[in-house]
Design a protein around this motif. Sequence first.
Motif, PDB file in Angstrom:
ATOM      1  N   ASP A  95      -3.971   8.631  11.940  1.00  0.00           N
ATOM      2  CA  ASP A  95      -4.769   8.024  11.319  1.00  0.00           C
ATOM      3  C   ASP A  95      -4.983   6.619  12.164  1.00  0.00           C
ATOM      4  O   ASP A  95      -4.255   6.045  13.035  1.00  0.00           O
ATOM      5  CB  ASP A  95      -4.254   7.416   9.776  1.00  0.00           C
ATOM      6  CG  ASP A  95      -5.179   6.616   9.095  1.00  0.00           C
ATOM      7  OD1 ASP A  95      -5.170   5.236   9.353  1.00  0.00           O
ATOM      8  OD2 ASP A  95      -5.892   7.222   8.159  1.00  0.00           O
ATOM      9  N   THR A 116       4.174   9.542   8.310  1.00  0.00           N
ATOM     10  CA  THR A 116       2.798   9.270   7.974  1.00  0.00           C
ATOM     11  C   THR A 116       2.710   7.834   8.563  1.00  0.00           C
ATOM     12  O   THR A 116       1.606   7.732   9.147  1.00  0.00           O
ATOM     13  CB  THR A 116       2.889   8.982   6.552  1.00  0.00           C
ATOM     14  OG1 THR A 116       3.323  10.271   5.807  1.00  0.00           O
ATOM     15  CG2 THR A 116       1.336   8.801   6.092  1.00  0.00           C
ATOM     16  N   GLU A 170       0.865  -1.357  -0.125  1.00  0.00           N
ATOM     17  CA  GLU A 170       0.203  -0.072   0.067  1.00  0.00           C
ATOM     18  C   GLU A 170       1.113   1.201  -0.082  1.00  0.00           C
ATOM     19  O   GLU A 170       0.570   2.281  -0.824  1.00  0.00           O
ATOM     20  CB  GLU A 170      -0.934   0.126   1.295  1.00  0.00           C
ATOM     21  CG  GLU A 170      -2.179  -0.968   1.192  1.00  0.00           C
ATOM     22  CD  GLU A 170      -2.857  -0.879   2.471  1.00  0.00           C
ATOM     23  OE1 GLU A 170      -3.042   0.273   2.807  1.00  0.00           O
ATOM     24  OE2 GLU A 170      -3.375  -1.974   2.929  1.00  0.00           O
ATOM     25  N   TYR A 171       1.830   1.305   0.748  1.00  0.00           N
ATOM     26  CA  TYR A 171       2.751   2.573   0.815  1.00  0.00           C
ATOM     27  C   TYR A 171       3.500   2.588  -0.327  1.00  0.00           C
ATOM     28  O   TYR A 171       3.473   3.935  -0.806  1.00  0.00           O
ATOM     29  CB  TYR A 171       3.868   2.109   1.980  1.00  0.00           C
ATOM     30  CG  TYR A 171       3.518   1.977   3.330  1.00  0.00           C
ATOM     31  CD1 TYR A 171       2.268   2.605   3.719  1.00  0.00           C
ATOM     32  CD2 TYR A 171       4.492   1.285   4.159  1.00  0.00           C
ATOM     33  CE1 TYR A 171       1.830   2.324   5.142  1.00  0.00           C
ATOM     34  CE2 TYR A 171       3.874   0.925   5.480  1.00  0.00           C
ATOM     35  CZ  TYR A 171       2.744   1.451   5.770  1.00  0.00           C
ATOM     36  OH  TYR A 171       2.398   1.117   7.282  1.00  0.00           O
ATOM     37  N   THR A 191       0.717   4.302  -2.880  1.00  0.00           N
ATOM     38  CA  THR A 191      -0.042   5.594  -2.444  1.00  0.00           C
ATOM     39  C   THR A 191       0.871   6.568  -1.830  1.00  0.00           C
ATOM     40  O   THR A 191       0.755   7.799  -1.846  1.00  0.00           O
ATOM     41  CB  THR A 191      -1.260   5.198  -1.353  1.00  0.00           C
ATOM     42  OG1 THR A 191      -0.750   4.427  -0.159  1.00  0.00           O
ATOM     43  CG2 THR A 191      -2.190   4.335  -1.992  1.00  0.00           C
ATOM     44  N   LEU A 192       1.857   6.223  -0.909  1.00  0.00           N
ATOM     45  CA  LEU A 192       2.650   7.175  -0.176  1.00  0.00           C
ATOM     46  C   LEU A 192       4.026   7.365  -0.744  1.00  0.00           C
ATOM     47  O   LEU A 192       4.288   8.625  -0.813  1.00  0.00           O
ATOM     48  CB  LEU A 192       2.623   6.446   1.249  1.00  0.00           C
ATOM     49  CG  LEU A 192       3.696   7.298   2.233  1.00  0.00           C
ATOM     50  CD1 LEU A 192       3.344   8.599   2.533  1.00  0.00           C
ATOM     51  CD2 LEU A 192       4.018   6.538   3.497  1.00  0.00           C
ATOM     52  N   ILE A 251       7.691   9.356   4.873  1.00  0.00           N
ATOM     53  CA  ILE A 251       7.333   7.989   5.247  1.00  0.00           C
ATOM     54  C   ILE A 251       7.006   7.644   6.682  1.00  0.00           C
ATOM     55  O   ILE A 251       5.874   7.431   6.837  1.00  0.00           O
ATOM     56  CB  ILE A 251       8.071   6.913   4.418  1.00  0.00           C
ATOM     57  CG1 ILE A 251       8.144   7.052   2.856  1.00  0.00           C
ATOM     58  CG2 ILE A 251       7.770   5.465   4.964  1.00  0.00           C
ATOM     59  CD1 ILE A 251       9.200   6.195   2.066  1.00  0.00           C
ATOM     60  N   ARG A 261       4.445  10.049  -4.456  1.00  0.00           N
ATOM     61  CA  ARG A 261       4.276  11.281  -3.891  1.00  0.00           C
ATOM     62  C   ARG A 261       5.575  11.983  -3.347  1.00  0.00           C
ATOM     63  O   ARG A 261       6.185  12.966  -3.789  1.00  0.00           O
ATOM     64  CB  ARG A 261       3.195  11.596  -3.119  1.00  0.00           C
ATOM     65  CG  ARG A 261       2.879  12.991  -2.410  1.00  0.00           C
ATOM     66  CD  ARG A 261       1.865  13.288  -1.606  1.00  0.00           C
ATOM     67  NE  ARG A 261       1.610  12.432  -0.763  1.00  0.00           N
ATOM     68  CZ  ARG A 261       2.307  12.428   0.625  1.00  0.00           C
ATOM     69  NH1 ARG A 261       3.108  13.558   0.960  1.00  0.00           N
ATOM     70  NH2 ARG A 261       2.208  11.625   1.599  1.00  0.00           N
ATOM     71  N   LEU A 262       6.084  11.210  -2.410  1.00  0.00           N
ATOM     72  CA  LEU A 262       7.027  11.654  -1.459  1.00  0.00           C
ATOM     73  C   LEU A 262       8.750  11.689  -2.513  1.00  0.00           C
ATOM     74  O   LEU A 262       9.281  12.541  -2.788  1.00  0.00           O
ATOM     75  CB  LEU A 262       7.536  11.033  -0.181  1.00  0.00           C
ATOM     76  CG  LEU A 262       6.491  11.136   0.668  1.00  0.00           C
ATOM     77  CD1 LEU A 262       6.808  10.197   1.732  1.00  0.00           C
ATOM     78  CD2 LEU A 262       6.366  12.500   1.214  1.00  0.00           C
ATOM     79  N   SER A 264      -2.263   4.243  11.963  1.00  0.00           N
ATOM     80  CA  SER A 264      -0.828   4.703  12.107  1.00  0.00           C
ATOM     81  C   SER A 264      -0.525   3.785  13.201  1.00  0.00           C
ATOM     82  O   SER A 264      -0.999   3.021  14.129  1.00  0.00           O
ATOM     83  CB  SER A 264      -0.945   6.142  12.433  1.00  0.00           C
ATOM     84  OG  SER A 264      -1.689   6.153  14.041  1.00  0.00           O
ATOM     85  N   GLU A 301      11.309   1.431  -0.817  1.00  0.00           N
ATOM     86  CA  GLU A 301      11.599   2.944  -0.820  1.00  0.00           C
ATOM     87  C   GLU A 301      12.789   3.088  -1.886  1.00  0.00           C
ATOM     88  O   GLU A 301      12.981   3.907  -2.862  1.00  0.00           O
ATOM     89  CB  GLU A 301      11.905   3.559   0.410  1.00  0.00           C
ATOM     90  CG  GLU A 301      12.378   4.629   0.634  1.00  0.00           C
ATOM     91  CD  GLU A 301      12.740   5.021   1.926  1.00  0.00           C
ATOM     92  OE1 GLU A 301      13.305   6.160   2.167  1.00  0.00           O
ATOM     93  OE2 GLU A 301      12.379   4.309   2.840  1.00  0.00           O
TER      94      GLU A 301
END
Length: 363
Positions: free
Chosen positions: A169, A115, A75-76, A79-80, A112, A83-84, A172, A321
Motif C-alpha cells: 500500500d 499490514t 486508524e489501525y 480498521t485493522l 498488524i 478484524r484480527l 505502508s 492492541e
Amino acid sequence: MPPGTDVHRLDDGLFAATGNAAVHEVLTHPGIVAEHPLKASARAFGPNVLDADGPAHRAFRALLAPVLSGGRIAEYKQTLMPRLIDALVDAIAGTETDDFYNSFAHKVPYGIVCTILGIDPALEDRFHKLTRPLARLLDYPTEETAQTHANVSELLRLIEEQRAVGAADPRSLLETIERTRDRKGITLTDSEVRSTALLFFLAGTETSSAFITSLVYCMGRSIFDLDELRDEVARDEFIEEVLRLYPPVQTIVRFAADDVTVHGVDIPRHSAVLASIAGANRDPRIFDHPDRFTTGRSLKGSIPFAVGAHACPGAMLAKAEFSLLVERLVERCSEVVVTRDQLAMESQSFAHPAGFSVHFRTK
C-alpha cells in the motif's frame, strides 16, 4: 544478586544493573551505547535501528515515525485491529490450550505488522516461520547459527520482492520509509532501509506475542471478575500492571563506550552492561510488595518499554492492541482460567510465562 548495590560485576567486562535508578542511568548515560560491531544482531542485520546511536539512530527512527503516529494508530484501531482480534477470539473462545504462545499469541501481532509493513497477508505464516528463530539473535546470551543468518537473508529477499512488485500500500512502511528518507535527505542505503523494516517486523511481532501470552496468563491467574475489565480505566490499570510484572523485554544489553561510573561502580571501556528492566520494575524502593499483582498502584518508575533514546517507538501501538484484545475477550468469555501451571518463564529478551494451560470459557 547480592544486596547492597544496584550495579553488579558478573565477570571481567560484564556488569548488570538491577535497581530502578541504576537501570535508568544505564539506559540514558551518554557513555553507554547500543552499538558494538560484534553484536549478533549487527552481524546478522548490518546497520540498523536497534544497534545504532546518535544521529544514525535518530535517522532510523525518523523512518518509522509516520506509521506510528497517533493519527495512524487511531486508524489501525478502527480498521485493522478489530478484524484480527475478533478472528483470534473466535478461534480460542470455548477452547483449552496448553501452548497459547506458539499456537495463538502471534496471530494478531503478525497480522498488524504485516499490514503496516506492506507484506502480502498470504505470506504471514512464512514470515512467522522464518522470524521466530531470529528472536534468539536479540536475546542474552545470543544464539547465532547458520540457520538464523539464512533466515535473515530470506526475509530480506522477501521484503525486497514485495517492494519490487509494488504489492505494498502507498502508506505502508516499505513505501513510507523510502519517501521519508528521500524527502528528509536521510543518508541510509537501500540495504539499511530493508534492515530497519525487518527489525521493525521482528521487534513488533515477538515482543507483542510474548506480552499477549503474559496478558492471558495474568487474566487466568487473577481472582477478580472479568467483567471488571469492561471499564476502560480498570482495563488500562490491569494492562499496566502486567507490563510492570512481565515486561516483554526483560534484559537490554549495552556497552561502555568509555570508562564510566554508574552508582559508584567503575565500569571499564568496552564492558557489556545488562540493564534489567525486570529488576527495575520490581524494585521494592519504588513499588510496595513488588512481586504482587496489584492493579491501581502508582506506576511511576515502571519502564516496560525502556527509557532514553532507544525507548520502544511502538509503545502506543502495542497498548492499543492489548486494550482491544482484553475488551474483546471480556465480551466473549465468562472466565479465563489457568488450569495447569509450571510457574516457568521462557527467554530473556522476549520473556513470557511458559508451561501453562488456559481455558477460555464462554458465556
